[in-house]
Write an enzyme that holds these catalytic residues in place. Structure first.
Site, short mmCIF file in Angstrom:
data_model
loop_
_atom_site.label_atom_id
_atom_site.label_comp_id
_atom_site.label_asym_id
_atom_site.label_seq_id
_atom_site.Cartn_x
_atom_site.Cartn_y
_atom_site.Cartn_z
N PRO A 147 15.16 -19.51 -5.08
CA PRO A 147 14.46 -20.81 -5.15
C PRO A 147 13.03 -20.63 -5.62
O PRO A 147 12.33 -19.70 -5.19
CB PRO A 147 14.53 -21.31 -3.71
CG PRO A 147 15.71 -20.63 -3.11
CD PRO A 147 15.75 -19.28 -3.75
N GLU A 148 12.60 -21.53 -6.49
CA GLU A 148 11.23 -21.50 -7.00
C GLU A 148 10.46 -22.66 -6.39
O GLU A 148 10.95 -23.36 -5.50
CB GLU A 148 11.24 -21.54 -8.53
CG GLU A 148 11.98 -20.35 -9.14
CD GLU A 148 11.99 -20.37 -10.66
OE1 GLU A 148 11.03 -20.88 -11.27
OE2 GLU A 148 12.96 -19.86 -11.25
#
Length: 290
Positions: free
Chosen positions: A2-3
């Site tokens: 996840p960013e």
């Protein structure tokens, strides 16, 4: 992994469902994940009132009224599950940490690969934490500007894409959004960072802000294990213009001209996607492999 947009979405979901509530029961099902859990984690959370939330780069910060902050990093496959009062959460053998609030809201941290991180720190010392102290500015904050970007990467002889993924340059950007931002800015990902001029730095900062804002509005990108805290998928993957689209026509070629398809290359062991017509290498521009 996840960013920033995915982490921001999870943080907002946690804030919506947990802010101001008191933790009534804590269950710790293992000693840790990527690193050991803090000593007495359950005891230190039990009975605490949740007083606020923040995000720093790819880290979620859950602040407690006892003057401590729980730091959460989702790692490669981690996700948060939130169940409202009256709804029993489904059993998941990969739920390593969970708690319930006094009104019956359930929080669960699920991480099959156990690459996530949980830590506790004094709230007053958040900025000094070993995982946060060296992070660059937030890309949606006032500290991130073309001047900052020039000072941070203007002498680097690495690729501009690799430079953007350096968390000391700008916090929270990973593989997906680096590729998407470079596409929007019209900059080839293999360009050396030191070769960008002031106009290109300005375009790149604007593109980074725009792609992150669009992704947050869409709830992030659902890639493999990532879902929002309520179990819904993010939808920004449907708006990707280059990432994961190798061989497909670019949606933004000038005048609708076909570019021949998005190209995939490998940089530092990671896939990079770009449009060969929109993201052209200027004659004589220095190129980096990573």
């Amino acid at each position: 992994m996840p960013e920033l947009p995915e982490v921001e979405t999870v943080m907002r979901g946690m804030r919506l469902h947990l802010d101001g509530k008191t933790i009534a029961r804590v269950t710790v099902r293992r000693d840790g994940m990527r690193a050991p859990f803090p000593p007495d984690l359950a005891k230190r959370l039990d009975g605490a009132r949740i007083s606020g939330f923040a995000r720093r780069g790819k880290y979620i910060l859950m602040r407690l009224d006892r003057g401590e902050t729980m730091l959460l990093h989702l790692g490669m496959s981690g996700r948060v599950r939130l169940s409202p009062p009256g709804r029993a959460p489904e059993t998941d053998r990969h739920e390593h940490l969970s708690f319930e609030t006094t009104d019956g809201t359930h929080f669960g941290l699920i991480d099959p690969r156990r690459f996530g991180t949980v830590d506790l720190m004094a709230t007053a010392d958040e900025a000094k934490h070993r995982l946060l102290a060296r992070l660059g500015p937030e890309p949606l904050g006032n500290g991130f500007s073309p001047d900052w970007l020039h000072r941070a990467i203007g002498r680097r002889r690495t690729s501009v894409k690799a430079a953007l993924m350096d968390q000391s340059v700008v916090a929270g950007i990973g593989n997906i959004y680096a590729s998407e931002a470079l596409f929007r800015a019209g900059i080839h990902p293999a360009r050396m960072a030191c070769g960008l001029d002031a106009a290109e730095m300005g375009r790149l900062v604007a593109a980074i802000r725009a792609v992150l804002e669009d992704a947050i509005a869409a709830g992030g990108s659902s890639l493999r294990d990532y879902v929002q805290p309520d179990g819904e998928l993010g939808y920004f993957q449907h708006a990707w213009r280059v990432y994961g689209r190798a061989g497909q026509m670019c949606p933004d070629c000038p005048g609708g001209t076909a570019c021949g398809g998005v190209v995939r290359i490998e940089q530092a062991g990671r896939s990079t996607f770009f449009c060969p017509l929109r993201q052209v290498l200027p004659p004589g521009a220095p190129v980096a492999a990573g």
